[in-house]
Design an enzyme around this catalytic site. Structure first.
Site, mmCIF file in Angstrom:
data_model
loop_
_atom_site.group_PDB
_atom_site.id
_atom_site.type_symbol
_atom_site.label_atom_id
_atom_site.label_comp_id
_atom_site.label_asym_id
_atom_site.label_seq_id
_atom_site.Cartn_x
_atom_site.Cartn_y
_atom_site.Cartn_z
ATOM 1 N N HIS A 248 -7.528 -4.992 -1.892
ATOM 2 C CA HIS A 248 -6.274 -4.314 -1.590
ATOM 3 C C HIS A 248 -5.423 -5.143 -0.626
ATOM 4 O O HIS A 248 -5.908 -5.612 0.402
ATOM 5 C CB HIS A 248 -6.620 -2.967 -0.966
ATOM 6 C CG HIS A 248 -5.472 -2.066 -0.711
ATOM 7 N ND1 HIS A 248 -4.738 -1.484 -1.713
ATOM 8 C CD2 HIS A 248 -4.930 -1.604 0.453
ATOM 9 C CE1 HIS A 248 -3.807 -0.704 -1.187
ATOM 10 N NE2 HIS A 248 -3.903 -0.773 0.123
ATOM 11 N N GLU B 164 -9.569 -3.364 -6.770
ATOM 12 C CA GLU B 164 -9.081 -2.181 -6.060
ATOM 13 C C GLU B 164 -9.309 -0.887 -6.829
ATOM 14 O O GLU B 164 -9.065 -0.837 -8.040
ATOM 15 C CB GLU B 164 -7.572 -2.287 -5.841
ATOM 16 C CG GLU B 164 -7.106 -3.462 -5.043
ATOM 17 C CD GLU B 164 -5.640 -3.313 -4.682
ATOM 18 O OE1 GLU B 164 -5.240 -2.211 -4.252
ATOM 19 O OE2 GLU B 164 -4.891 -4.286 -4.826
ATOM 20 N N SER C 158 0.834 -1.187 0.000
ATOM 21 C CA SER C 158 0.000 0.000 0.000
ATOM 22 C C SER C 158 0.877 1.248 0.000
ATOM 23 O O SER C 158 1.697 1.426 -0.900
ATOM 24 C CB SER C 158 -0.959 -0.053 1.192
ATOM 25 O OG SER C 158 -1.977 0.913 1.074
#
Length: 309
Positions: free
Chosen positions: A271, A241, A146
């Site tokens: 995600h 996502e 991320s």
């Protein structure tokens, strides 16, 4: 692959989303993320110890057996606002267990207390510390998820621009690579993504930006950075996502810049789906591919000349 597993993960994430759709406080965001990540499976066969790297706290993660030559420098996720080496231990631990490499997971400074570019300053300092302690860059790899996946890329860019030798490879799980939020998936995956909404990303993004223009290479490398000279990249992302196009666009631009790049898109997963190793078959398979990618790019026998931190 199991449709049932994917459906269960999707349903779990939707249940855990806050009932109040409004912006959450920093404290609530941090507590909610800790609670979510405490559910994830940390593998057996690793040892952890608190340490320091480049002036910041770090978590050292070792395999129980003698480590293979190679070091993973890991950057945790959390929108640059929340998260820690401990919340990312399921990911760092699985990479260590699968590669046999040791890892350092950096506790970089977080926004809003420390907005851009504090995190990049800390991750670059951690990399400098490894180099200064005698680690061969050809035996170092970057990995992150991320926001940390974005840092894995931008730390390479800052290291290159500072004239430092680059690591052997980069693995980024669902990286955040575009603060301009101009990817098509920001629109097409809204509602399909069980974790993020555009509004939620804008909320945390504003904390990290602190009023700065997002149209900067280190904030939006997927659309603005010169990627020339970067090491081989593996970008793993889920098809559900809203950040999907952060990876697809960076991969295309890396290819055009002459960078070795693998874009690894898994259908119907959210995600950083790799967190669900031990629960979701696709997560274990993706981590296996990531570990193979890293292992193939660390030269056999290149051990650090001295221990770091």
């Amino acid at each position: 692959m199991s449709k049932e597993q994917r459906a269960q993960v999707d349903a779990l994430l939707r249940r855990l989303r806050p009932e109040d759709p409004g912006p959450q406080s920093v404290e609530a965001l941090r507590a909610g993320f800790r609670a979510l990540m405490s559910r994830m499976i940390v593998p057996d066969g690793i040892r952890t110890a608190q340490t320091e790297l480049g002036g910041r706290p770090a978590l050292r993660v070792d395999p129980e057996d003698t480590p293979r030559p190679g070091t993973i420098l890991y950057f945790h996720g959390g929108a640059w606002v929340f998260g820690s080496p401990e919340t990312a231990l399921c990911l760092t631990g699985h990479l260590v267990a699968r590669t046999g490499f040791a890892a350092y997971s950096v506790d970089y400074r977080l926004a809003p207390e420390h907005p851009f570019p504090a995190a990049i300053e800390d991750t670059l300092s951690a990399y400098r510390a490894l180099l200064d302690s005698g680690h061969d860059p050809s035996a170092i790899v970057f990995a992150g998820d991320s926001a940390g996946g974005g840092l894995a890329v931008t730390t390479c860019l800052t290291a290159r621009d500072a004239g430092l030798p680059l690591p052997a490879a980069v693995v980024a799980f669902s990286p955040g690579l575009d603060a301009t939020r101009t990817g098509e998936s920001m629109r097409t995956k809204e509602g399909i993504d069980p974790i993020f909404t555009r509004a939620a990303l804008d909320h945390t993004g504003a904390m990290y930006l602190a009023g700065q223009d997002p149209r900067q290479p280190l904030l939006s490398p997927a659309v603005l950075a010169d990627l020339t000279g970067l090491p081989p990249l593996l970008l793993q992302v889920g098809a559900n996502e809203i950040l999907l196009d952060d990876s697809t666009r960076l991969a295309a631009r890396a290819r055009d810049a002459g960078v070795d790049v693998v874009l690894d898109v898994t259908a119907d997963v959210p995600h950083v789906f790799q967190c669900f190793a031990g629960v979701l078959d696709e997560a274990d398979e993706a981590l296996d591919r990531a570990a193979l990618f890293l292992s193939q790019r660390v030269r056999s026998g290149d051990a650090p000349r001295t221990a770091a931190a």
